[in-house]
Design an enzyme around this catalytic site. Structure first.
Site, PDB file in Angstrom:
ATOM      1  N   ARG A 213       0.794  -1.228   0.000  1.00 23.74           N
ATOM      2  CA  ARG A 213       0.000   0.000   0.000  1.00 23.74           C
ATOM      3  C   ARG A 213       0.828   1.281   0.000  1.00 23.74           C
ATOM      4  O   ARG A 213       0.599   2.158  -0.808  1.00 23.74           O
ATOM      5  CB  ARG A 213      -0.961   0.005   1.204  1.00 23.74           C
ATOM      6  CG  ARG A 213      -1.973  -1.103   1.176  1.00 23.74           C
ATOM      7  CD  ARG A 213      -3.011  -0.979   2.272  1.00 23.74           C
ATOM      8  NE  ARG A 213      -3.939   0.114   2.039  1.00 23.74           N
ATOM      9  CZ  ARG A 213      -5.015   0.327   2.783  1.00 23.74           C
ATOM     10  NH1 ARG A 213      -5.283  -0.452   3.810  1.00 23.74           N
ATOM     11  NH2 ARG A 213      -5.825   1.322   2.515  1.00 23.74           N
TER      12      ARG A 213
ATOM     13  N   HIS B 165      -7.958  -3.705  -6.698  1.00 22.56           N
ATOM     14  CA  HIS B 165      -7.633  -2.915  -5.490  1.00 22.56           C
ATOM     15  C   HIS B 165      -8.878  -2.709  -4.631  1.00 22.56           C
ATOM     16  O   HIS B 165      -9.477  -1.621  -4.629  1.00 22.56           O
ATOM     17  CB  HIS B 165      -7.054  -1.562  -5.920  1.00 22.56           C
ATOM     18  CG  HIS B 165      -6.346  -0.826  -4.820  1.00 22.56           C
ATOM     19  ND1 HIS B 165      -5.080  -1.154  -4.389  1.00 22.56           N
ATOM     20  CD2 HIS B 165      -6.716   0.232  -4.061  1.00 22.56           C
ATOM     21  CE1 HIS B 165      -4.702  -0.340  -3.435  1.00 22.56           C
ATOM     22  NE2 HIS B 165      -5.675   0.514  -3.212  1.00 22.56           N
TER      23      HIS B 165
ATOM     24  N   TYR C  77     -18.764  13.053 -12.275  1.00 20.78           N
ATOM     25  CA  TYR C  77     -18.751  14.244 -13.128  1.00 20.78           C
ATOM     26  C   TYR C  77     -17.472  14.360 -13.961  1.00 20.78           C
ATOM     27  O   TYR C  77     -17.496  14.955 -15.028  1.00 20.78           O
ATOM     28  CB  TYR C  77     -18.897  15.513 -12.272  1.00 20.78           C
ATOM     29  CG  TYR C  77     -20.190  15.582 -11.507  1.00 20.78           C
ATOM     30  CD1 TYR C  77     -21.414  15.589 -12.171  1.00 20.78           C
ATOM     31  CD2 TYR C  77     -20.199  15.649 -10.126  1.00 20.78           C
ATOM     32  CE1 TYR C  77     -22.611  15.654 -11.467  1.00 20.78           C
ATOM     33  CE2 TYR C  77     -21.385  15.716  -9.415  1.00 20.78           C
ATOM     34  CZ  TYR C  77     -22.589  15.713 -10.089  1.00 20.78           C
ATOM     35  OH  TYR C  77     -23.770  15.769  -9.398  1.00 20.78           O
TER      36      TYR C  77
END
Length: 811
Positions: free
Chosen positions: A32, A78, A122
């Site tokens: 990570r 992931h 968006y």
């Protein structure tokens, strides 16, 4: 104890916690938080780019919704939350966060003001052109693939990374017990450094730093000095100072302003402006009149307008000191090497990248060689078939099925199954002469390719040459100019070292306004005139202190409360001849009811100089000048005073001068300062003059041979008396007569040591000010009352006087 027939196993809790925490820590470190030294990516970034590659979101394809790629990454590679993926995509698309954009974003992806990006539904994204180079040749078995989290798919362990991403875009992350913070660099410089290391594997840090100058941040700004850079490149850890790019401009109205066009990396512009406004409101920084943000699509513009009398250089340095206009970047070059975290120096990072590129090239070449050999094998079969085309056609036509045809061709031509299959799939158009020629030419080219690839794989020198050529191609396509300037570190240099030594005139008015002017302001005035004409003061104010000094001299300001403040000449705002100046309370942290009574200019705090002080109660004190060298911002106590006691005068002496003190009831004493021992700064002092009841000291001065004692009374009478009329006494006595006072004269308002070329300024309680030359006042004896110097209305009294030496402004 029953442990459930072996189904329950006893364990020690401390061992289980230790093992579990180690497993968790290693998972965070490897999976990570830390980038791989080879491609410079953390797993989330690698998975994002690979998922975009798999989804066909190339740089030349239309944009697709960010939510789509977030879903792809979450579902396939992931599973750590959509925000962790989307925030990573956003950062890869922000030109103020990423030096070379890895994601081409369309829509609102936030701003340097800290505005967050629009929701993923968006915005739209696709790979940037540079990202395609990060995945170049990934389909050619150049990297190892591992199972994804549910082992339903394969994902790359590392990307081919034709771009040295670890240095070029940097990385930051906090793992368990460790953190990484690698700054971005300029692509052209990094490529030049890698090429230099390929050419000379023994190259050390000085040679590498000739090419890789230092970090190159997307927000530009300036790095101060090379020390932090060198330390980071040598050890893997270091701190670099980053300073905003600012310049001082003069506006049309004559005032100055500071224009900030670049700010340090990762500094929030909006919060920076709020911080400056807070410092102005809290009066930590004085002299700013307006602060606004004029940033637009063309670039950043923060405007800081200053007062007319403000020193722009001083304010700019205060901004660097108190705000994020100067920041530090702590470099920790920590990355995963073979799955283990290591702190690496610059050369080690470059060596690991070179080794990765060598490995990628070898695997790519091996893959292409195998493909070429397979194609050559097919072409050989086709060429054999074309040479025996009649027999091939006969065998195929006479065969009952495909298997029979394969058997017949194998026996007739002695070729492999792959070649037979290619012959059977060959179209009739390949039988024309032109097609036969194409097969022959292709075969020759394949053989050349095979020879080249085999020679390449057998020569490490050739491999490294190709690595160089690939990198130089990347530099040519994506390289750009450095954004961050590396300059000298002047943050530790005192401000005065950056300011020229110039002669200046300092004026301080009776009401406490101070200003600095160039010496030619006065030199150009007519001789014999009033030296302080046109000072721009109010009618009730006048210039009480005027002296020539330099920008680097220390100005010592003593107040009636026995405190001393210090300011440098350059810190006093410059103003025009007619300007009023700046209230000194805005420059020095005066306490309530404090008033200036003495100003002394000294170049340095030397041991051969003394400060001689006197209070209104007749106490005197002598201190070494060196005791006042370390003045705090809020000033320090120069003398301990009793209640209702005030410091009236301080003089700079050589330790061997003669002192004269005068009282309001007309007495005076003349003694050697050697009668007063040297005391510490906090000492109370000793008696200089024994006062009568209701009497107080109004003046203390150093006696000069070419001077007179000027005395002015409350009723406006004045006189000059020769120094020789005041015999020397021992300190502590009652003194002798200086002037005989009565109702007509009133008590003494002030006494000064003056010379013939001095000018006298007298002010009354009604605010009336007169100026007169000292040589116009009669010279009389000690017991005389003098002549009328100032005519006063009924009830008006003389309350203050000052003298200015006219010769100062002409020398």
């Amino acid at each position: 104890m029953d442990f459930g027939l072996g189904r329950v196993r006893p364990i020690e809790i401390d061992k289980e916690m230790k093992n579990s925490y180690i497993d968790y820590a290693m998972s965070v470190i490897v999976m990570r938080a830390l980038p791989d030294v080879r491609d410079g990516f953390k797993p989330v970034h690698r998975r994002i780019l690979y998922a975009m590659h798999e989804a066909g979101m190339a740089a030349n394809k239309p944009y697709k919704k960010s939510a789509r790629i977030v879903g792809e990454v979450l579902g396939k590679y992931h599973p750590h939350g959509d925000q962790s993926v989307y925030s990573s995509i956003v950062r890869m698309a922000q030109d103020f966060s990423t030096r070379y954009l890895l994601v081409d974003g369309h829509g609102n992806f936030g701003s340097v003001d800290g505005d967050s990006a629009a929701a993923m539904r968006y915005t739209e994204v696709r790979m940037s052109k540079i990202s395609e180079y990060m995945l170049a040749d990934i389909e050619k078995d150049v990297v190892k693939f591992t199972p994804n989290y549910d082992e339903s798919l394969q994902e790359p362990e590392v990307l081919p990374a034709r771009i040295p991403n670890l240095l070029v875009n940097g990385s930051s992350g906090i793992a368990v017990g460790m953190a990484t913070n690698i700054p971005p660099h300029n692509l052209s410089e990094v490529v030049d450094g890698i090429v230099a290391l390929i050419d000379n594997p023994e190259a050390e840090l000085p040679e590498l730093m000739q090419h890789i100058k230092g970090p190159d941040f997307p927000t530009g700004a300036m790095i101060l000095g090379n020390e932090g850079i060198h330390e980071a490149y040598a050890t893997g850890r270091g701190v670099v100072k980053i300073r905003a790019k600012a310049q001082i401009e003069r506006m049309s109205n004559g005032k100055e302003r500071i224009l900030v066009t670049e700010i340090p990396y990762q500094v929030n512009k909006s919060r920076l402006i709020e911080g400056i406004a807070h410092l102005v409101n809290e009066k930590i920084i004085e002299g700013i009149t307006d602060l606004r943000d004029e940033s637009d699509r063309q670039g950043m513009r923060i405007i800081i307008e200053l007062k007319r009398d403000a020193n722009a250089n001083v304010i700019l340095n205060q901004l660097y000191k108190h705000t994020k206009m100067q920041d530090s970047f702590g470099i920790i070059m920590l990355a995963l090497v073979d799955g283990k975290p290591e702190v690496l120096n610059l050369k080690q990072v470059l060596v690991h990248y070179i080794n990765h590129q060598r490995d990628i090239l070898v695997k790519r070449s091996t893959y292409e060689l195998n493909k070429a050999k397979d194609r050559a094998h097919i072409l050989e079969g086709l060429r054999i078939a074309l040479k025996n085309i009649d027999n091939v056609i006969k065998i195929i036509r006479s065969s009952s099925d495909t298997d029979a045809a394969k058997t017949g061709l194998s026996e007739a031509l002695s070729i492999s199954d792959k070649q037979i299959q290619a012959i059977l799939e060959m179209r009739l158009q390949r039988l024309v002469g032109l097609e036969q020629e194409k097969i022959d030419n292709e075969y020759k080219q394949i053989l050349e390719t095979i020879n080249y690839l085999e020679s390449l794989l057998h020569s490490d020198e050739k491999i490294m040459q190709v690595v160089k050529e690939d990198l130089l191609e990347v530099k040519k396509k994506f390289g750009d100019a450095r954004k961050t300037i590396i300059t000298i570190d002047n943050s530790q240099i005192p401000v005065e070292d950056l300011i020229a030594v110039e002669d200046i005139v300092i004026t301080i008015t009776h009401n406490g306004y101070i200003k600095r002017l160039p010496t030619d302001t006065y030199k150009n005035q007519k001789r014999g005139g009033r030296g302080v004409t046109g000072m721009g003061t109010k009618e009730e104010d006048f210039v009480e202190h005027l002296f020539i000094t330099t920008t680097h001299h220390n100005i010592l300001v003593f107040t009636n409360r026995g405190r001393m403040y210090q300011i440098k000449g350059y810190e006093i705002p410059e103003a025009s001849r007619t300007a009023k100046g700046t209230a000194i309370v805005n420059l020095l942290q005066f306490e309530p009811q404090e008033k200036i009574n003495t100003v002394i200019s000294v170049e340095g705090f030397t041991a051969d100089k003394m400060l001689f002080m006197a209070t209104n109660m007749g106490t005197v004190k002598k201190c070494r000048l060196t005791d006042f060298g370390n003045t705090r911002k809020g000033g320090l106590n120069a003398i301990s005073l009793l209640e209702n006691e005030e410091l009236i005068s301080v003089k700079l002496t050589d330790g061997n001068s003669n002192i004269i003190m005068a009282t309001k009831l007309g007495l005076s004493i003349h003694f050697s300062e050697q009668d007063v021992r040297v005391m510490g700064r906090t000492a109370r002092g000793v008696r200089g003059l024994a006062l009568k009841k209701n009497d107080s000291v109004v003046a203390m001065d150093v006696v000069r041979d070419d001077s007179y004692i000027l005395t002015i009374t409350e009723e406006g009478l004045g006189k000059r008396t020769l120094i020789s009329e005041y015999r020397a006494q021992t300190r502590g006595g009652k003194g002798i007569i200086n002037i005989k006072i009565n109702e007509r004269t009133g008590v003494v308002a002030g006494v000064r040591i003056v010379r013939e070329d001095d000018e006298l300024i007298v002010i009354s309680s009604e605010g009336i000010v007169i100026r007169t030359d000292v040589n116009a006042i009669s010279i009389v004896g000690r017991s005389a009352q003098g002549v009328k110097v100032m005519r006063l209305d009924d009830g008006d009294k003389v309350v203050a006087l000052a003298t200015v030496n006219k010769k100062i402004i002409e020398e």
